[in-house]
Design a protein around this motif. Structure first.
Motif, short mmCIF file in Angstrom:
data_model
loop_
_atom_site.label_atom_id
_atom_site.label_comp_id
_atom_site.label_asym_id
_atom_site.label_seq_id
_atom_site.Cartn_x
_atom_site.Cartn_y
_atom_site.Cartn_z
N LYS A 1 0.83 -1.20 0.00
CA LYS A 1 0.00 0.00 0.00
C LYS A 1 0.87 1.26 0.00
O LYS A 1 0.61 2.20 -0.76
N ASN A 2 1.92 1.27 0.82
CA ASN A 2 2.82 2.42 0.86
C ASN A 2 3.54 2.61 -0.46
O ASN A 2 3.76 3.75 -0.90
N ALA A 3 3.93 1.51 -1.11
CA ALA A 3 4.60 1.61 -2.40
C ALA A 3 3.68 2.22 -3.45
O ALA A 3 4.09 3.10 -4.22
N LEU A 4 2.42 1.78 -3.47
CA LEU A 4 1.48 2.33 -4.43
C LEU A 4 1.18 3.80 -4.14
O LEU A 4 1.03 4.61 -5.07
N GLN A 5 1.13 4.16 -2.87
CA GLN A 5 0.91 5.56 -2.52
C GLN A 5 2.09 6.43 -2.93
O GLN A 5 1.91 7.56 -3.37
N SER A 6 3.30 5.90 -2.81
CA SER A 6 4.47 6.68 -3.22
C SER A 6 4.51 6.84 -4.74
O SER A 6 4.91 7.90 -5.24
N VAL A 7 4.07 5.83 -5.48
CA VAL A 7 3.98 5.96 -6.94
C VAL A 7 2.96 7.03 -7.30
O VAL A 7 3.21 7.89 -8.16
N SER A 8 1.83 6.99 -6.63
CA SER A 8 0.78 7.97 -6.88
C SER A 8 1.26 9.39 -6.56
O SER A 8 1.03 10.33 -7.33
N SER A 9 1.95 9.55 -5.44
CA SER A 9 2.43 10.89 -5.09
C SER A 9 3.51 11.37 -6.06
O SER A 9 3.58 12.56 -6.37
N ALA A 10 4.35 10.46 -6.57
CA ALA A 10 5.36 10.84 -7.56
C ALA A 10 4.69 11.30 -8.85
O ALA A 10 5.11 12.29 -9.47
N GLN A 11 3.62 10.61 -9.25
CA GLN A 11 2.89 11.02 -10.44
C GLN A 11 2.20 12.36 -10.24
O GLN A 11 2.21 13.21 -11.14
N ASN A 12 1.62 12.57 -9.07
CA ASN A 12 0.98 13.86 -8.78
C ASN A 12 1.99 14.99 -8.76
O ASN A 12 1.72 16.08 -9.28
N HIS A 13 3.15 14.74 -8.16
CA HIS A 13 4.21 15.76 -8.12
C HIS A 13 4.67 16.10 -9.54
O HIS A 13 4.83 17.28 -9.87
N SER A 14 4.84 15.09 -10.36
CA SER A 14 5.24 15.30 -11.75
C SER A 14 4.19 16.12 -12.50
O SER A 14 4.54 17.06 -13.24
N MET B 1 11.51 17.29 -15.79
CA MET B 1 11.84 16.08 -16.55
C MET B 1 12.32 14.96 -15.63
O MET B 1 11.96 13.80 -15.84
N VAL B 2 13.11 15.30 -14.62
CA VAL B 2 13.58 14.29 -13.67
C VAL B 2 12.39 13.71 -12.90
O VAL B 2 12.29 12.50 -12.70
N ALA B 3 11.47 14.57 -12.48
CA ALA B 3 10.28 14.09 -11.76
C ALA B 3 9.43 13.19 -12.65
O ALA B 3 8.90 12.17 -12.18
N MET B 4 9.32 13.53 -13.91
CA MET B 4 8.55 12.69 -14.84
C MET B 4 9.20 11.32 -15.01
O MET B 4 8.52 10.30 -15.02
N GLN B 5 10.52 11.29 -15.12
CA GLN B 5 11.22 10.01 -15.27
C GLN B 5 11.10 9.15 -14.01
O GLN B 5 10.91 7.94 -14.09
N LYS B 6 11.20 9.79 -12.84
CA LYS B 6 11.04 9.05 -11.59
C LYS B 6 9.64 8.44 -11.50
O LYS B 6 9.48 7.29 -11.09
N PHE C 1 6.14 3.75 -11.80
CA PHE C 1 4.93 3.12 -12.34
C PHE C 1 5.27 1.81 -13.04
O PHE C 1 4.56 0.81 -12.88
N GLN C 2 6.34 1.79 -13.82
CA GLN C 2 6.74 0.56 -14.50
C GLN C 2 7.10 -0.54 -13.51
O GLN C 2 6.77 -1.70 -13.71
N ALA C 3 7.78 -0.16 -12.42
CA ALA C 3 8.13 -1.14 -11.40
C ALA C 3 6.88 -1.72 -10.75
O ALA C 3 6.77 -2.94 -10.55
N SER C 4 5.91 -0.87 -10.43
CA SER C 4 4.67 -1.37 -9.83
C SER C 4 3.89 -2.23 -10.81
O SER C 4 3.25 -3.21 -10.42
N LEU C 5 3.96 -1.91 -12.10
CA LEU C 5 3.30 -2.71 -13.11
C LEU C 5 3.94 -4.10 -13.20
O LEU C 5 3.23 -5.11 -13.31
N HIS C 6 5.26 -4.17 -13.12
CA HIS C 6 5.94 -5.46 -13.14
C HIS C 6 5.59 -6.29 -11.90
O HIS C 6 5.39 -7.51 -12.00
N VAL C 7 5.50 -5.65 -10.75
CA VAL C 7 5.11 -6.36 -9.53
C VAL C 7 3.70 -6.91 -9.68
O VAL C 7 3.42 -8.06 -9.34
#
Length: 105
Positions: A40-53, A73-78, A83-89
């Motif tokens: 849950k924390n991992a998904l929330q951190s992905v969501s917050s990174a996307q929102n920040h971007s 650009m760095v925020a977008m890449q992060k 997101f790709q890592a969570s998709l693989h999981v």
């Protein structure tokens, strides 16, 4: 004089079976909540990174002088990597579920 201390986290040998079962169930609960909480924390951190971007992209489009294009650009890449890592999981979890369901009993 013989002084012995008993750890409160491990059941003592004089404890009844009910106490040992409760300690085991509590430990299993912690393990279940540990994975759930971590995921849950991992998904929330992905969501917050996307929102920040997204917020940085909006600020660049509005020509905010305090936000640089490089930072955006760095925020977008992060966010993309997270997101790709969570998709693989997710794909691995679905594959594991499918493998378990296809096992013969």
């Amino acid at each position: 004089m013989d002084i012995r201390t008993v750890s409160p986290s491990s059941p003592s040998s004089s404890a009844g079976p009910l106490r040992r079962a409760a300690a085991t169930a509590q430990r299993d609960n912690v393990e279940d909540e540990g994975f759930y909480t971590a995921f849950k924390n991992a998904l929330q951190s992905v969501s917050s990174a996307q929102n920040h971007s997204t917020n940085l992209q909006r600020e660049v489009q509005l020509e905010n002088p305090n936000v640089s294009l490089e930072e955006t650009m760095v925020a977008m890449q992060k966010a993309q990597i997270a997101f790709q890592a969570s998709l693989h999981v997710r794909n691995r979890m679905v594959q594991a579920y499918t493998d378990i369901m296809n096992m013969q009993v």
